[in-house]
Enzyme design. Structure first.
Site, mmCIF file in Angstrom:
data_model
loop_
_atom_site.group_PDB
_atom_site.id
_atom_site.type_symbol
_atom_site.label_atom_id
_atom_site.label_comp_id
_atom_site.label_asym_id
_atom_site.label_seq_id
_atom_site.Cartn_x
_atom_site.Cartn_y
_atom_site.Cartn_z
ATOM 1 N N SER A 102 -28.215 -66.837 40.015
ATOM 2 C CA SER A 102 -28.700 -68.161 40.386
ATOM 3 C C SER A 102 -29.213 -68.151 41.834
ATOM 4 C CB SER A 102 -27.583 -69.190 40.158
ATOM 5 O OG SER A 102 -28.065 -70.503 40.229
ATOM 6 N N ASP A 152 -32.136 -72.791 29.663
ATOM 7 C CA ASP A 152 -31.623 -73.019 31.011
ATOM 8 C C ASP A 152 -32.401 -74.156 31.675
ATOM 9 O OD1 ASP A 152 -30.812 -72.906 33.678
ATOM 10 O OD2 ASP A 152 -30.689 -70.723 33.692
ATOM 11 N N HIS A 183 -27.619 -72.044 31.659
ATOM 12 C CA HIS A 183 -27.479 -71.400 32.957
ATOM 13 C C HIS A 183 -26.206 -70.562 33.071
ATOM 14 C CE1 HIS A 183 -29.201 -71.013 36.938
ATOM 15 N NE2 HIS A 183 -28.043 -71.269 37.511
#
Length: 200
Positions: A102, A152, A183
């Site tokens: 991320s 996501d 995610h």
């Protein structure tokens, strides 16, 4: 814990000549978030896991943003330069790899786009690079694995695909692994990361 060049980081030593694996956490994580996972995925590597030095309402990050998916580009450039300098100061004799999730994937990708000579192979888990990078011949031959969820909401599939296509167009050995979720990090995704790192 150790501190150098402004970053607090956690480190696991490896044997002489072992690869150095830099590990970058996601928003709200810290140097511990992926540390044990990295040791499992790359047991013979030296591990360095820095702590993000930006706080977003108490959640640690590696650079500022003004909204979801909207980056403070000036701050990103500043933090990218700092991270690149930190990484250069920590590398040993072996090859240098990176793994980020991320926000951690984003700072790792940004370092690669600004100074492609640092990292020879990288795992970018659920990255978001919401701009079109310029051509960068220095990425030729670099090995990159991008992992992502098709659903996501934070890292849209088309943006992920565009990043993979960009690396391939620069001559990097780019691989893309999808899972059907969002995610979150999926077990099958970790299997793909393990295979990638083992093959290095």
């Amino acid at each position: 814990m150790t501190e150098a060049d402004g970053y607090v980081f956690r480190e696991h030593d490896g044997p002489e000549g072992a690869p150095t694996l830099f590990v970058f956490h996601g928003t709200g994580g810290d140097e511990n978030q992926l540390f044990d996972l990295a040791r499992q995925l790359a047991p013979s590597a030296r591990i360095i896991a820095p702590r993000g030095d930006v706080s977003e309402m108490g959640a640690l990050r590696f650079f500022r943003r003004t909204g979801e998916g909207v980056y403070d580009m000036d701050d990103l450039a500043l933090r990218t330069g700092r991270m690149a300098a930190f990484m250069k100061a920590q590398v040993g004799d072996g090859p240098v790899y990176g793994l980020g999730y991320s926000n951690g994937a984003n700072i790792l990708a940004s370092v690669m786009l600004s100074d492609p000579g640092i990292v020879t192979a990288a795992v970018l888990m659920h990255p978001l690079i919401p701009w079109a990078p310029s051509d960068l011949p220095g990425l030729k031959g670099r090995k990159v694995l991008i992992t992502a969820g098709r659903r996501d909401p934070m890292s849209p599939a088309e943006t992920t695909q565009a990043l993979a296509d960009y690396f391939a167009a620069q001559g990097a050995e780019a691989k893309l692994f999808w899972h059907e979720g969002g995610h979150e990090i999926a077990q099958a995704e970790l299997g793909a990361v393990q295979r990638f790192l083992t093959e290095l």
